[in-house]
Design an enzyme around this catalytic site. Structure first.
Site, short mmCIF file in Angstrom:
data_model
loop_
_atom_site.label_atom_id
_atom_site.label_comp_id
_atom_site.label_asym_id
_atom_site.label_seq_id
_atom_site.Cartn_x
_atom_site.Cartn_y
_atom_site.Cartn_z
N HIS A 22 -0.75 0.06 -9.87
CA HIS A 22 -2.16 -1.22 -9.20
C HIS A 22 -2.05 -2.04 -9.86
O HIS A 22 -3.62 -2.58 -9.35
CB HIS A 22 -3.00 0.27 -7.91
N ARG B 214 0.79 -1.15 -0.05
CA ARG B 214 -0.03 -0.26 -0.39
C ARG B 214 0.85 0.99 0.08
O ARG B 214 1.88 1.11 0.37
CB ARG B 214 -0.97 -0.20 1.40
P1 NAP Z 1 -1.76 -12.25 5.41
O1 NAP Z 1 -2.10 -13.51 4.51
O2 NAP Z 1 -2.63 -11.20 6.13
O3 NAP Z 1 -0.50 -11.56 5.63
C1 NAP Z 1 0.27 -10.83 6.02
C2 NAP Z 1 1.73 -10.22 6.60
O4 NAP Z 1 2.26 -10.04 7.17
C3 NAP Z 1 1.55 -12.00 7.67
O5 NAP Z 1 3.15 -12.61 6.96
C4 NAP Z 1 1.74 -10.73 8.79
O6 NAP Z 1 2.43 -11.65 9.66
C5 NAP Z 1 2.68 -10.25 8.72
N1 NAP Z 1 2.44 -8.75 8.95
C6 NAP Z 1 1.69 -8.09 9.77
N2 NAP Z 1 2.10 -6.98 9.87
C7 NAP Z 1 3.08 -7.01 10.75
C8 NAP Z 1 3.46 -6.41 11.57
N3 NAP Z 1 2.94 -5.09 12.11
N4 NAP Z 1 5.17 -6.77 11.37
C9 NAP Z 1 5.87 -7.94 10.81
N5 NAP Z 1 4.99 -8.05 9.93
C10 NAP Z 1 3.10 -8.04 10.19
O7 NAP Z 1 -1.69 -10.64 3.20
P2 NAP Z 1 -1.75 -10.76 1.75
O8 NAP Z 1 -3.12 -11.44 1.51
O9 NAP Z 1 -0.94 -11.42 1.84
O10 NAP Z 1 -1.83 -9.63 1.56
C11 NAP Z 1 -0.94 -8.38 1.80
C12 NAP Z 1 -1.45 -7.00 1.26
O11 NAP Z 1 -1.00 -6.82 0.26
C13 NAP Z 1 -2.83 -6.75 1.17
O12 NAP Z 1 -3.03 -6.48 2.56
C14 NAP Z 1 -2.89 -5.70 0.67
O13 NAP Z 1 -2.45 -4.49 1.25
C15 NAP Z 1 -2.03 -5.59 -0.31
N6 NAP Z 1 -2.00 -6.28 -1.83
C16 NAP Z 1 -1.57 -5.41 -2.57
C17 NAP Z 1 -1.91 -5.75 -3.94
C18 NAP Z 1 -1.64 -5.01 -5.32
O14 NAP Z 1 -2.53 -4.96 -6.72
N7 NAP Z 1 -0.61 -3.77 -5.39
C19 NAP Z 1 -2.72 -6.91 -4.20
C20 NAP Z 1 -3.47 -7.09 -3.00
C21 NAP Z 1 -3.19 -6.85 -1.92
P3 NAP Z 1 1.64 -13.26 10.60
O15 NAP Z 1 2.16 -14.10 8.96
O16 NAP Z 1 3.30 -13.24 11.36
O17 NAP Z 1 0.98 -13.07 10.91
#
Ligand code: NAP
Length: 309
Positions: A272, A224
């Protein structure tokens, strides 16, 4: 009983047609043509107007159209106790991994340099960076970061990942929590941000963090825009602490025409698109959650509101 689509900035039509094709009898309303608000059970949302969702007193689920939920949780007037779900879909992880691998390979193979050389008709060889010599650090080892980490590791890169809670992954050196962040950064020459946007991760890509990376490191932000302190990136590029950046997300989208990132020679921009939500791919899980919400069964991909993701 009705499903309400509340979307701003994008068209609702593709969602309506895919939902109807999947479940023809579903009563679908599109904000602002809501009808009786008490008939709304389920809200499918992307950047809803703040305060809107509290108008639906029979709401049983708020579903994000994407993987992130910060656009829901930032509403100070969310209805209390209504569960929030997000999208988890293998094709989105695949799409994100493809993007990340493309950026990594472009970097290792000096693709930008060769495009410039072609314009100048120059034939000059630069030795590629070998996969085993490149330390890649992925912030966030969830659905998207975890998939990218595994795939890059299979390609032979030195992959490390950083997340909130301790984790083991084959072929990936893992770090967790604030006290292991510095060690993780010291390993990293290419930093890839795939964190959710939460109070703990906002502005995390700042000068202090860049200074803990290897000198000349490369930044990829596909999470983001609010993760990145934009002025700090410009400063790190100016001093050479960072050698370049590839950005898919921005604080203001579309990126304003007068933004300095557009013309920066060391910044690559995409609009994006690293992992788009394809309605036809995710409608089955939304309909499944609609039925689960109505029958009171546990929802798929419910987020932990206290953690913010
Ligand atoms: P997810 O499955 O919820 O994974 C989040 C990861 O971040 C987990 O490993 C979590 O740790 C870690 N995390 C969260 N808070 C943290 C902190 N304070 N310190 C260290 N690590 C932390 O999310 P996802 O599905 O992979 O998606 C991630 C993000 O990608 C989304 O939230 C979205 O904003 C972004 N995204 C972007 C696009 C784009 O087109 N650019 C598309 C889709 C998503 P734990 O494993 O320990 O819980």
């Amino acid at each position: 009983m009705a499903l309400l689509i509340v979307i701003t900035g994008y068209q609702a039509n593709p969602w309506v047609s895919k939902l109807q094709a999947f479940e023809p009898k579903l009563d679908i309303r599109v904000w602002p043509e809501v009808g009786d608000p008490d008939e709304i059970d389920f809200a499918l949302t992307w950047r809803h107007p703040m305060g809107e969702l509290k108008k639906y007193r029979n709401l049983k689920c708020i579903a994000s159209m994407g993987a992130g939920v910060e656009h829901i949780l930032c509403d100070p007037d969310l209805p209390h106790g209504v569960p929030i779900t997000r999208i988890v879909e293998p094709s989105m992880s695949q799409s994100m991994s493809e993007y990340v691998i493309m950026v990594v390979l472009n970097y290792c193979r000096h693709n930008d340099l060769y495009r410039k050389q072609q314009i100048e008709k120059q034939w000059r060889v630069k030795i590629p960076i070998r996969a085993r010599d490149l330390g890649i650090g992925i912030m966030g080892l969830g659905q998207l970061g975890g998939d990218a980490a595994k795939k890059l590791s299979h390609l032979g890169f030195q992959v490390a990942g950083w997340c909130r809670t301790p984790k083991m992954m084959n072929g990936v050196i893992t770090y967790s929590g604030d006290n292991q962040l510095i060690e993780f950064l010291a390993h990293t020459r290419m930093l890839i941000c795939l964190l959710p946007l939460t109070a703990g991760t906002k502005d995390i890509l700042n000068l202090d963090l860049f200074n803990k990376l290897q000198r000349g490191a490369y930044l990829v932000n596909v999470a983001r825009g609010e993760h990145l302190v934009e002025e700090d990136l410009l400063e790190a590029l100016e001093t050479g602490q960072l050698s370049g950046a590839c950005l898919d997300v921005f604080r203001n989208e579309p990126l304003p025409e007068d933004h300095p990132f557009w013309r920066h020679p060391k910044i690559v921009i995409t609009p994006h698109i690293s992992s788009l939500t394809i309605p036809s791919a995710v409608v089955p899980q939304i309909i499944e959650n609609y039925h689960r919400a109505l029958s009171g069964n546990p929802l798929l991909n419910e987020v932990d509101v206290t953690q913010g993701y």
